[in-house]
Design a protein around this motif. Structure first.
Motif: not given
Ligand SMILES: NC(=O)c1ccc[n+]([C@@H]2O[C@H](COP(=O)([O-])OP(=O)(O)OC[C@H]3O[C@@H](n4cnc5c(N)ncnc54)[C@H](OP(=O)(O)O)[C@@H]3O)[C@@H](O)[C@H]2O)c1
Length: 314
Positions: A27-30, A51, A55, A90-91, A93, A143, A145
């Motif tokens: 549960a990060g940004a996306a 994790r 959080r 949504a972790v 890639d 998008k 996020f």
């Molecule tokens: N951000 C964007 O604009 C966007 C747009 C479209 C698609 N996406 C896709 O959405 C997915 C998540 O992206 P995001 O930008 O939302 O990432 P993010 O904000 O960094 O969130 C990632 C989540 O995964 C957890 N995490 C981080 N490292 C990890 C690891 N090594 N093993 C397991 N969990 C881990 C984090 O945990 P904690 O919260 O505990 O740190 C967080 O809950 C990706 O596949 C990305 O390609 C993102």
């Protein structure tokens, strides 16, 4: 679920009458942005996992519904209710395949679906979950996020690139439909090009603006003044791009054949970071290719600009 009486999706698979409860792994940004938007459009939310539980609790507080779990707890759960889930992975890639493998070792109710939100990772990364009986797919929201609240409020009209098993693609399409988003079917094997397009248009625009802010600072503006000056310019350019294809939206010294202006830019850029000068040259070469299609330049202007912008010119 009343599958037989449900309307069909464009993929030919039936829509579900009920929405399966959502489980977000990461549960990060996306993940949080999509979960919040789905919650607001009536989807039940079972759990958000990060994790750390702390959080996850912060993220659950944003939705005001669902359980907060660590990813470890989610992977070890033994749910007893027998209800299907939509597992949204949504972790980052690089962590998707390993997490899918861990998640496949716990039980999942029949008709459960797993979707990852990545634009670049192949659906095959979810194979362990497919082997465990889930339908799997990819559901990439095109998008940027940053703030989940703002993302949830602006989800309408976002393009969602969908791919996967029939039941997974159908549920992803339903999800996009419920968010008033625009589903788009991505053909297998096209993810690298699709995601490179998204990255180049969005993330690299941010990097480009950062370089432009450096240059405006060289002109004597503060960083805040530079943002205030350049962002309306960018808005206007985006407006022009909505109305016209790139060749017609182009303005500037390359299009006008102002060779000496471009030469002075390059002299200024040579005094700054090498990455800015290289990016300027590379993008100006593409601007020159667009200008060529407009037929505005004389042969002499074309030759001089080509020489000036060549990778070999110091
Ligand atoms: N951000 C964007 O604009 C966007 C747009 C479209 C698609 N996406 C896709 O959405 C997915 C998540 O992206 P995001 O930008 O939302 O990432 P993010 O904000 O960094 O969130 C990632 C989540 O995964 C957890 N995490 C981080 N490292 C990890 C690891 N090594 N093993 C397991 N969990 C881990 C984090 O945990 P904690 O919260 O505990 O740190 C967080 O809950 C990706 O596949 C990305 O390609 C993102």
């Amino acid at each position: 679920m009343a599958r037989t009486t449900s309307p069909k999706t464009t993929s030919g698979s039936p829509r579900r009458a009920e929405r399966p409860a959502l489980v977000v792994a990461g549960a990060g940004a996306a993940g949080t942005g999509v979960a919040l938007a789905l919650h607001r459009s009536g989807w039940p939310v079972d759990a958000l996992a990060c994790r750390s539980v702390e959080r996850a609790q912060e993220r659950v507080a944003l939705l005001d519904t669902g359980r907060a779990l660590s990813l470890e707890q989610l992977c070890a759960e033994q749910p007893a209710d027998g209800a299907a889930r939509l597992l949204l992975i949504a972790v980052p890639d690089h962590a998707i395949a390993e997490l899918a493998s861990h998640l496949s070792r716990r039980p999942w109710a029949p008709d459960s679906v797993a979707l990852h939100l990545s634009g670049s990772v192949e659906v095959a990364a979810l194979q362990p979950l497919r082997d465990a009986g889930l339908a799997v797919g990819g559901c990439h929201p095109l998008k940027s996020f940053v703030d989940p609240q703002r993302a949830a409020e602006t989800m309408a009209d976002t393009v969602f690139a969908l791919e996967g098993d029939a039941a997974a693609a159908a549920l992803a399409e339903q999800l996009a439909h419920d968010l008033h988003a625009r589903p788009f079917t991505l053909r297998p094997g096209r993810r690298a090009a699709w995601h490179a397009a998204a990255t180049h248009a969005s993330n690299h625009l941010v990097a480009l603006l950062d370089q432009a802010l450096d240059l405006a600072q060289t002109a004597g503006l503060s960083r805040d003044q530079a943002r205030a000056a350049l962002l309306p310019l960018l808005d206007g350019t985006l407006h022009n791009l909505r109305a016209h294809p790139p060749a017609e939206a182009l303005t500037g010294p390359v299009l006008r054949g102002d060779v000496d202006v471009v030469a002075r830019h390059l002299t200024t850029l040579a005094a700054g970071p090498a990455d800015s000068a290289a990016a300027y040259r590379a993008l100006a070469r593409r601007a020159l290719a667009l200008a060529r299609t407009r037929g505005t330049l004389t042969p002499s202007q074309l030759t001089r600009l080509e020489t000036l912008l060549s990778e070999d010119t110091p």
